[in-house]
Design an enzyme around this catalytic site. Structure first.
Site, PDB file in Angstrom:
ATOM      1  CD  GLU A  24      -2.208   1.721  -4.387  1.00 44.15           C
ATOM      2  OE1 GLU A  24      -2.498   2.324  -3.327  1.00 44.15           O
ATOM      3  OE2 GLU A  24      -1.044   1.586  -4.791  1.00 44.15           O
TER       4      GLU A  24
ATOM      5  CB  CYS B 183      -1.726  -2.298  -2.828  1.00 42.21           C
ATOM      6  SG  CYS B 183      -2.198  -1.054  -1.608  1.00 42.21           S
TER       7      CYS B 183
ATOM      8  CB  CYS C 255       2.741  -1.202  -0.701  1.00 48.97           C
ATOM      9  SG  CYS C 255       1.111  -1.644  -0.046  1.00 48.97           S
TER      10      CYS C 255
ATOM     11  CB  CYS D 141      -2.447   1.717   0.159  1.00 48.70           C
ATOM     12  SG  CYS D 141      -0.939   1.308   1.048  1.00 48.70           S
TER      13      CYS D 141
ATOM     14  CG  ASN E  51      -2.165   8.062   0.795  1.00 51.86           C
ATOM     15  OD1 ASN E  51      -2.765   8.893   0.126  1.00 51.86           O
ATOM     16  ND2 ASN E  51      -0.926   8.256   1.203  1.00 51.86           N
ATOM     17  CB  ILE E  52      -6.859   6.789   5.242  1.00 52.60           C
ATOM     18  CG1 ILE E  52      -7.790   7.195   4.092  1.00 52.60           C
ATOM     19  CG2 ILE E  52      -7.350   7.348   6.582  1.00 52.60           C
ATOM     20  CD1 ILE E  52      -9.129   6.498   4.104  1.00 52.60           C
ATOM     21  CD  GLU E  53       0.426   9.125   5.998  1.00 54.53           C
ATOM     22  OE1 GLU E  53       1.204   8.909   5.058  1.00 54.53           O
ATOM     23  OE2 GLU E  53       0.573  10.067   6.804  1.00 54.53           O
TER      24      GLU E  53
END
Length: 136
Positions: free
Chosen positions: A58, A92, A89, A56, A45-47
């Site tokens: 996935e 995804c 989520c 996310c 995950n990369i915010e």
């Protein structure tokens, strides 16, 4: 499917989450996506400060695989640094149903290695797919 292979995929997903970029949630997630040919793609995950732009683990794994020409998959592992396994989520899940058979296995893993086995179809029952658009 060989348990040894699945254990390798779990290890890869757990190792991947160490590379997550999570300065806001502090909730790292890693994914290991396996193509039908056995090629492995990991994702994290990369915010982003603009939360809607966060991606996310996935979807990162799926987008990497698809961008390299793979659209058929046989297994997904999602690992989170959490007490219990966590599910993907909704966004995804919709990406998963675009590329995966409903019967494809999904393994959810906690930081301590607790496993929950499920399928794409169980994660997204009554899903919206290209079949609903046929005839339009």
């Amino acid at each position: 499917m060989c348990e040894t292979k699945k254990n390798e995929w779990v290890d890869l997903a757990q190792a991947a989450y160490e590379h997550s970029y999570v300065p806001y949630s502090h909730f790292p997630v890693g994914a290991c996506l396996v193509t039908k040919e056995g090629q492995v793609y990991t994702g994290v995950n990369i915010e982003n400060a603009s939360f809607g732009l966060t991606n996310c683990a996935e979807r990162t794994a799926f987008f990497k695989a698809v961008s390299e020409g793979h659209t058929e998959f046989k297994h997904l592992v999602v690992a989170a640094k959490s007490e219990d396994p966590v599910a993907p989520c909704g966004a995804c899940r919709q990406v998963m149903i675009e590329f995966c058979e409903p019967t494809m296995g999904v393994t959810l893993v906690s930081r301590e290695g607790k496993l929950k086995e499920t399928t794409v179809g169980e994660l997204l029952p009554y899903s919206f797919t290209d079949k609903q658009m046929e005839g339009n």
